[in-house]
Design an enzyme around this catalytic site. Structure first.
Site, PDB file in Angstrom:
ATOM      1  N   CYS A 166       0.811  -1.223   0.000  1.00  0.00           N
ATOM      2  CA  CYS A 166       0.000   0.000   0.000  1.00  0.00           C
ATOM      3  C   CYS A 166       0.841   1.268   0.000  1.00  0.00           C
ATOM      4  CB  CYS A 166      -0.977  -0.014   1.180  1.00  0.00           C
ATOM      5  SG  CYS A 166      -0.209   0.017   2.827  1.00  0.00           S
ATOM      6  N   HIS A 198      -2.605   0.987   6.814  1.00  0.00           N
ATOM      7  CA  HIS A 198      -2.947   0.996   5.384  1.00  0.00           C
ATOM      8  C   HIS A 198      -3.062   2.432   4.900  1.00  0.00           C
ATOM      9  CE1 HIS A 198      -4.296  -0.871   1.708  1.00  0.00           C
ATOM     10  NE2 HIS A 198      -5.397  -0.153   1.689  1.00  0.00           N
ATOM     11  N   HIS A 243      -6.107   2.059  -4.039  1.00  0.00           N
ATOM     12  CA  HIS A 243      -5.154   1.527  -3.062  1.00  0.00           C
ATOM     13  C   HIS A 243      -4.683   0.131  -3.447  1.00  0.00           C
ATOM     14  CE1 HIS A 243      -8.140  -1.123  -0.697  1.00  0.00           C
ATOM     15  NE2 HIS A 243      -8.778  -0.690  -1.766  1.00  0.00           N
TER      16      HIS A 243
END
Length: 402
Positions: free
Chosen positions: A277, A336, A348
């Site tokens: 990420c 994240h 993402h």
């Protein structure tokens, strides 16, 4: 009244003295450990970018100390403790990195493969910590078990095998970055020799040196790798890199981000081959001339805060969204990150999706990611001049100064 024979008395006294000395040694060792711990807590805020590794053992001859630090102030503090703290030091092998003597002065390097894999510990079976692209400068700090401890331009520390980079003295590495430097901006491809043999693969973002005298964008042109190897690539795929940019266009940032849609998720990945990420967000910024911190929990400290509202009206496309959970002590644990793309949507790289995808934070949408909405904690706007957003050229120069 009988008296104890001298030799018998001595036999009983020696173990007692050894025991007392041993107790004093243990106490001294404990005292040293506590002082080292206090120094570490004061100076080492994040072990991913700075280190203090220290081991000590108490012997009858005194303390045996070994280890290293990447922080000069920590090195000076530890040495002061050892010399002025009343300790008997039998052996002091505590080092300040980079260890120029061990490395024979070659405390810099240039990545020489399309994507170098850096590990959390020495060894190919160890966790993939991060990656670095061809042409990236690194600081070389230490050598252990056939692997080098290196620092990347985002200041991340990890271990790299020697075949992935060219070790140099800092002045040599600085010479790589001249007016002939070019960034490869084509699709994943290969560089070929004059005979047509494959020399290396190439990915978007690789840095090469232009070595031709007759450039044309529609022909194959001669380029040079950091180790001096030559080969040919299509001229239209080579552009001057953005080294000292002061402008970051949102449209270009998101164009870079969406160009990587569909790429597979890879823990530790920061290249067009595969990304995690934060590697995904980091790569998009890099392609637009800026280095940002490596991990999501570091990126959340960069830029400036954007207040989150239920309708997301404060957010702008290109802002970073951070997700995670709360620890038992109430602090946030960021796990994240992704790009906000507008209209309640975000792009993402998530392990649960397997690849880079765009999803929605709005329950009425078909691709609503409920668990992401529930775990949304922060939003940040990373702009030039804000904390942690560094022009590529500045980051490169800084890494070769150290």
């Amino acid at each position: 009244m009988s008296t104890m024979k001298p030799y018998l008395f001595n036999l009983l006294l020696i173990p007692c003295l050894l025991f007392l000395n041993s107790c004093r040694d243990v106490n001294k060792a404990k005292s040293f450990e506590q002082m080292a711990d206090r120094i570490s807590k004061h100076y080492v805020e994040d072990s991913r970018v700075d280190r203090l590794e220290i081991e000590h053992k108490s012997t009858f001859q005194g303390l045996l100390v070994k280890g290293y630090t990447t922080i000069p102030e920590v090195y000076d503090s530890i040495q002061a403790v050892l010399s002025e703290g009343g300790f008997v030091v039998a052996q002091n092998n505590f080092r300040l990195l980079p260890d120029a003597k061990l490395l024979e002065g070659k405390t810099a390097g240039i990545i020489n493969v399309s994507v170098a894999n850096l590990r959390s510990k020495p060894g190919h079976s160890q966790e993939l910590a991060t990656q670095a692209l061809m042409g990236t400068p690194i600081q070389v700090l230490d050598f252990k078990d056939g692997w080098y401890l290196v620092r990347t331009p985002d200041r991340y520390l990890a271990w790299l095998e020697p075949g992935a980079f060219v070790a140099m003295r800092p002045q040599e590495a600085q010479g790589w970055f001249n007016e002939d430097l070019r960034m490869y901006t084509g699709p994943t491809s290969v560089m070929k020799s004059e005979e047509g043999d494959i020399v290396t693969d190439l990915v978007f973002g690789n840095l090469l040196r232009y070595a031709d005298t007759d450039w044309a964008e529609d022909k194959m042109v001669l380029v040079e790798l950091p180790d001096g190897t030559h080969g040919y690539v299509k001229g239209s795929f080579l552009v001057p890199p953005l080294l000292q940019s002061s402008i970051l266009r949102t449209e270009a940032l998101l164009e870079s981000a969406f160009a990587n849609a569909g790429r597979p998720y890879l823990w530790g990945g920061t290249s067009p081959k595969a990304m995690d990420c934060s590697g995904f967000t980091k790569t998009a910024f890099y392609e637009n001339g800026f280095v940002i911190p490596r991990d999501a929990s570091q990126q959340v400290l960069a830029g400036k805060v954007v207040e989150l509202t239920p309708d997301f009206h404060n957010l702008k496309p290109g802002d970073l969204l951070f997700f995670g959970r709360f620890r038992e002590d109430g602090s946030e644990k960021i796990t994240h990150v992704g790009f906000y793309t507008g209209e309640g949507r975000f792009l993402h790289a998530g392990a649960d999706n397997g690849r880079i995808v765009e999803q929605s934070l709005r329950p009425e949408d078909e691709d609503f990611a409920e668990h992401r909405l529930k775990s949304l904690l922060q939003a940040r706007r990373l702009e030039p001049g804000t904390e942690g957003v560094v022009p590529v050229g500045t980051a490169f120069t800084d890494i070769l100064k150290q």
